[in-house]
Scaffold this motif. Structure first.
Motif, PDB file in Angstrom:
ATOM      1  N   MET A   1     -16.651  -5.815 -14.010  1.00  0.00           N
ATOM      2  CA  MET A   1     -16.275  -6.465 -12.758  1.00  0.00           C
ATOM      3  C   MET A   1     -14.781  -6.364 -12.520  1.00  0.00           C
ATOM      4  O   MET A   1     -14.328  -6.070 -11.418  1.00  0.00           O
ATOM      5  N   GLN A   2     -13.996  -6.597 -13.581  1.00  0.00           N
ATOM      6  CA  GLN A   2     -12.538  -6.552 -13.467  1.00  0.00           C
ATOM      7  C   GLN A   2     -12.076  -5.129 -13.121  1.00  0.00           C
ATOM      8  O   GLN A   2     -11.164  -4.943 -12.319  1.00  0.00           O
ATOM      9  N   LYS A   3     -12.741  -4.134 -13.728  1.00  0.00           N
ATOM     10  CA  LYS A   3     -12.383  -2.747 -13.438  1.00  0.00           C
ATOM     11  C   LYS A   3     -12.692  -2.399 -11.997  1.00  0.00           C
ATOM     12  O   LYS A   3     -11.947  -1.672 -11.336  1.00  0.00           O
ATOM     13  N   ARG A   4     -13.819  -2.940 -11.478  1.00  0.00           N
ATOM     14  CA  ARG A   4     -14.216  -2.661 -10.110  1.00  0.00           C
ATOM     15  C   ARG A   4     -13.198  -3.247  -9.128  1.00  0.00           C
ATOM     16  O   ARG A   4     -12.816  -2.629  -8.146  1.00  0.00           O
ATOM     17  N   LYS A   5     -12.731  -4.471  -9.417  1.00  0.00           N
ATOM     18  CA  LYS A   5     -11.715  -5.098  -8.565  1.00  0.00           C
ATOM     19  C   LYS A   5     -10.424  -4.304  -8.594  1.00  0.00           C
ATOM     20  O   LYS A   5      -9.754  -4.099  -7.577  1.00  0.00           O
ATOM     21  N   GLY A   6     -10.061  -3.866  -9.804  1.00  0.00           N
ATOM     22  CA  GLY A   6      -8.840  -3.082  -9.931  1.00  0.00           C
ATOM     23  C   GLY A   6      -8.923  -1.781  -9.155  1.00  0.00           C
ATOM     24  O   GLY A   6      -7.948  -1.357  -8.513  1.00  0.00           O
ATOM     25  N   LYS A   7     -10.084  -1.135  -9.197  1.00  0.00           N
ATOM     26  CA  LYS A   7     -10.269   0.109  -8.471  1.00  0.00           C
ATOM     27  C   LYS A   7     -10.192  -0.118  -6.969  1.00  0.00           C
ATOM     28  O   LYS A   7      -9.585   0.665  -6.227  1.00  0.00           O
ATOM     29  N   ARG A   8     -10.809  -1.235  -6.493  1.00  0.00           N
ATOM     30  CA  ARG A   8     -10.790  -1.560  -5.075  1.00  0.00           C
ATOM     31  C   ARG A   8      -9.357  -1.823  -4.610  1.00  0.00           C
ATOM     32  O   ARG A   8      -8.957  -1.369  -3.537  1.00  0.00           O
ATOM     33  N   THR A   9      -8.594  -2.539  -5.418  1.00  0.00           N
ATOM     34  CA  THR A   9      -7.193  -2.830  -5.079  1.00  0.00           C
ATOM     35  C   THR A   9      -6.392  -1.543  -4.994  1.00  0.00           C
ATOM     36  O   THR A   9      -5.574  -1.363  -4.089  1.00  0.00           O
ATOM     37  N   TYR A  10      -6.669  -0.642  -5.933  1.00  0.00           N
ATOM     38  CA  TYR A  10      -5.961   0.641  -5.953  1.00  0.00           C
ATOM     39  C   TYR A  10      -6.271   1.447  -4.688  1.00  0.00           C
ATOM     40  O   TYR A  10      -5.369   2.049  -4.085  1.00  0.00           O
ATOM     41  N   ILE A  11      -7.525   1.431  -4.275  1.00  0.00           N
ATOM     42  CA  ILE A  11      -7.935   2.178  -3.077  1.00  0.00           C
ATOM     43  C   ILE A  11      -7.267   1.583  -1.834  1.00  0.00           C
ATOM     44  O   ILE A  11      -6.741   2.313  -0.982  1.00  0.00           O
ATOM     45  N   ILE A  12      -7.274   0.260  -1.724  1.00  0.00           N
ATOM     46  CA  ILE A  12      -6.656  -0.406  -0.565  1.00  0.00           C
ATOM     47  C   ILE A  12      -5.168  -0.098  -0.508  1.00  0.00           C
ATOM     48  O   ILE A  12      -4.618   0.220   0.550  1.00  0.00           O
ATOM     49  N   PHE A  13      -4.532  -0.175  -1.679  1.00  0.00           N
ATOM     50  CA  PHE A  13      -3.098   0.124  -1.744  1.00  0.00           C
ATOM     51  C   PHE A  13      -2.839   1.571  -1.334  1.00  0.00           C
ATOM     52  O   PHE A  13      -1.885   1.872  -0.607  1.00  0.00           O
ATOM     53  N   GLY A  14      -3.696   2.473  -1.785  1.00  0.00           N
ATOM     54  CA  GLY A  14      -3.531   3.880  -1.453  1.00  0.00           C
ATOM     55  C   GLY A  14      -3.696   4.138   0.037  1.00  0.00           C
ATOM     56  O   GLY A  14      -2.940   4.910   0.639  1.00  0.00           O
ATOM     57  N   VAL A  15      -4.699   3.481   0.635  1.00  0.00           N
ATOM     58  CA  VAL A  15      -4.943   3.640   2.083  1.00  0.00           C
ATOM     59  C   VAL A  15      -3.764   3.100   2.886  1.00  0.00           C
ATOM     60  O   VAL A  15      -3.303   3.734   3.842  1.00  0.00           O
ATOM     61  N   LEU A  16      -3.269   1.915   2.486  1.00  0.00           N
ATOM     62  CA  LEU A  16      -2.132   1.319   3.189  1.00  0.00           C
ATOM     63  C   LEU A  16      -0.886   2.181   3.063  1.00  0.00           C
ATOM     64  O   LEU A  16      -0.136   2.363   4.022  1.00  0.00           O
ATOM     65  N   THR A  17      -0.679   2.723   1.876  1.00  0.00           N
ATOM     66  CA  THR A  17       0.477   3.601   1.661  1.00  0.00           C
ATOM     67  C   THR A  17       0.374   4.846   2.526  1.00  0.00           C
ATOM     68  O   THR A  17       1.352   5.267   3.164  1.00  0.00           O
ATOM     69  N   LEU A  18      -0.825   5.429   2.575  1.00  0.00           N
ATOM     70  CA  LEU A  18      -1.047   6.608   3.400  1.00  0.00           C
ATOM     71  C   LEU A  18      -0.799   6.293   4.875  1.00  0.00           C
ATOM     72  O   LEU A  18      -0.185   7.084   5.611  1.00  0.00           O
ATOM     73  N   LEU A  19      -1.239   5.115   5.320  1.00  0.00           N
ATOM     74  CA  LEU A  19      -1.048   4.699   6.712  1.00  0.00           C
ATOM     75  C   LEU A  19       0.434   4.560   7.035  1.00  0.00           C
ATOM     76  O   LEU A  19       0.903   5.025   8.072  1.00  0.00           O
ATOM     77  N   VAL A  20       1.167   3.931   6.103  1.00  0.00           N
ATOM     78  CA  VAL A  20       2.605   3.755   6.306  1.00  0.00           C
ATOM     79  C   VAL A  20       3.301   5.115   6.388  1.00  0.00           C
ATOM     80  O   VAL A  20       4.151   5.337   7.263  1.00  0.00           O
ATOM     81  N   VAL A  21       2.942   6.029   5.517  1.00  0.00           N
ATOM     82  CA  VAL A  21       3.538   7.366   5.510  1.00  0.00           C
ATOM     83  C   VAL A  21       3.224   8.098   6.820  1.00  0.00           C
ATOM     84  O   VAL A  21       4.092   8.750   7.413  1.00  0.00           O
ATOM     85  N   MET A  22       1.993   7.961   7.301  1.00  0.00           N
ATOM     86  CA  MET A  22       1.592   8.625   8.545  1.00  0.00           C
ATOM     87  C   MET A  22       2.370   8.064   9.736  1.00  0.00           C
ATOM     88  O   MET A  22       2.818   8.817  10.604  1.00  0.00           O
ATOM     89  N   VAL A  23       2.519   6.737   9.770  1.00  0.00           N
ATOM     90  CA  VAL A  23       3.279   6.114  10.859  1.00  0.00           C
ATOM     91  C   VAL A  23       4.732   6.566  10.798  1.00  0.00           C
ATOM     92  O   VAL A  23       5.344   6.896  11.821  1.00  0.00           O
ATOM     93  N   TRP A  24       5.288   6.609   9.589  1.00  0.00           N
ATOM     94  CA  TRP A  24       6.676   7.054   9.432  1.00  0.00           C
ATOM     95  C   TRP A  24       6.842   8.500   9.878  1.00  0.00           C
ATOM     96  O   TRP A  24       7.765   8.824  10.635  1.00  0.00           O
ATOM     97  N   MET A  25       5.939   9.375   9.445  1.00  0.00           N
ATOM     98  CA  MET A  25       6.016  10.787   9.819  1.00  0.00           C
ATOM     99  C   MET A  25       5.879  10.968  11.325  1.00  0.00           C
ATOM    100  O   MET A  25       6.499  11.843  11.920  1.00  0.00           O
ATOM    101  N   ASN A  26       5.071  10.120  11.932  1.00  0.00           N
ATOM    102  CA  ASN A  26       4.824  10.232  13.371  1.00  0.00           C
ATOM    103  C   ASN A  26       5.997   9.727  14.200  1.00  0.00           C
ATOM    104  O   ASN A  26       6.059   9.993  15.407  1.00  0.00           O
ATOM    105  N   ASN A  27       6.917   8.994  13.575  1.00  0.00           N
ATOM    106  CA  ASN A  27       7.991   8.359  14.341  1.00  0.00           C
ATOM    107  C   ASN A  27       9.398   8.655  13.825  1.00  0.00           C
ATOM    108  O   ASN A  27      10.369   8.182  14.413  1.00  0.00           O
TER     109      ASN A  27
END
Length: 324
Positions: A1-27
């Protein structure tokens, strides 16, 4: 269960980071040239300047000019020629409707502010206004002397004289009356006679809300227009959605006068934003201060505030100083 939560957090962080990079590149403007190539908008041609800190709504600025450093008076043919000769890309001028339905190039609501006349432009025929001395009231020493008195007789031009003298130049027209009557005369008697190529060099603006601007838009959809309300409403929409690159239709075919200290908060500022505006026939002009009193980039020192590589327009009252 703990590993699953950690993986989910990692995915969310990765998506948010990608979004921030895309917004930065676009502007980001990081990849634009750093060469200085902005353009110059000369306010009222080459004008006498004054201490902006002393200005209130009812201030007669002709009463508080600095000791003159040049012989030119605002809104006159020589001042416009001097501005263009010194490198201005656009000249701003003011118009008011005369008694005989011509458009005089003059700023103040009261003739006695600057001239030896009394009343308002609308009370006189154009040929009567030609007899006035537009340099009569200028003083730099509280009325001890009047350095331009007698030198401005016959120098209030009509708008058709300006267009005839500078047929291939760009102008920003300040509709000082801001009413339907003046705006209709501007279109019916002046702008409607121009070719599309000439109209592309004309912009019209008003400080408040001109009831005639809808009329102008109905006559020529691509004419660049500006009112304070138009600009605020359009930029608010852009701030909500501009990070995606979307340009609200309210920002099309406009001119924007942006105080530099606020402009930096716009998505894509400076050059990505300017590219977006140019793609929809909108011109970007930066002004000094808070934009309240037509404060310009009037010294070499003030030019140091302009972003590196800025590709838009700058507003100045002293084109002679900033282009040397």
């Amino acid at each position: 269960m703990q590993k699953r939560k950690g993986k989910r957090t990692y995915i969310i962080f990765g998506v948010l980071t990608l979004l921030v990079v895309m917004v930065w590149m676009n502007n980001t403007s990081l990849f634009y040239s750093k060469d200085t190539n902005y353009k110059i908008l000369a306010h009222r041609g080459l004008a006498q300047t004054f201490d902006i800190s002393k200005v209130e709504y009812d201030t007669n600025t002709a009463d508080i000019i600095y000791p003159p450093e040049h012989p030119y008076l605002e809104n006159t043919m020589p001042s416009m020629k001097a501005a263009f000769d010194n490198g201005a890309d656009v000249v701003e001028l003011d118009i008011k409707l005369t008694k005989d339905h011509q458009l005089a190039v003059f700023h103040d609501f009261a003739l006695e502010y600057r001239t030896n006349g009394k009343g308002e432009v609308k009370d006189y025929l154009m040929n009567e206004l030609k007899k006035l001395d537009v340099g009569y009231r200028y003083t730099a020493d509280n009325g001890e002397s009047f350095p331009f008195r007698g030198k401005g007789i016959g120098m209030m031009p009509s708008l058709d004289e300006v267009f005839a003298a500078f047929p291939n130049k760009e102008f920003l027209i300040h509709d000082k009356d801001g009413d339907m009557e003046t705006t209709k005369v501007l279109w019916d008697s002046y702008l409607s006679k121009m070719s599309k190529k000439q109209l592309d060099k004309i912009t019209v603006y008003n400080d408040g809300d001109s009831e005639g601007f809808d009329y102008l838009r109905s006559k020529h959809a691509e004419l660049k227009l500006l009112t304070k309300t138009m600009m605020i409403n359009a930029l608010l929409k852009y701030e909500l959605l501009g990070w995606t690159g979307y340009i609200p239709k309210e920002l099309h075919n406009m001119e924007l006068h942006l105080p530099l200290k606020y402009a930096k908060y716009l998505w894509g500022w400076p050059n990505k934003f300017i590219d977006r505006m140019e793609s929809v026939n909108t011109r970007v002009v930066i002004v000094e201060g808070n934009g309240k009193w037509s404060e310009g980039f009037d010294t070499k020192e003030s030019l140091e505030k302009i972003p590196e590589g800025y590709q838009g327009y700058i507003w100045t009252n002293r084109v002679d100083k900033v282009t040397k």
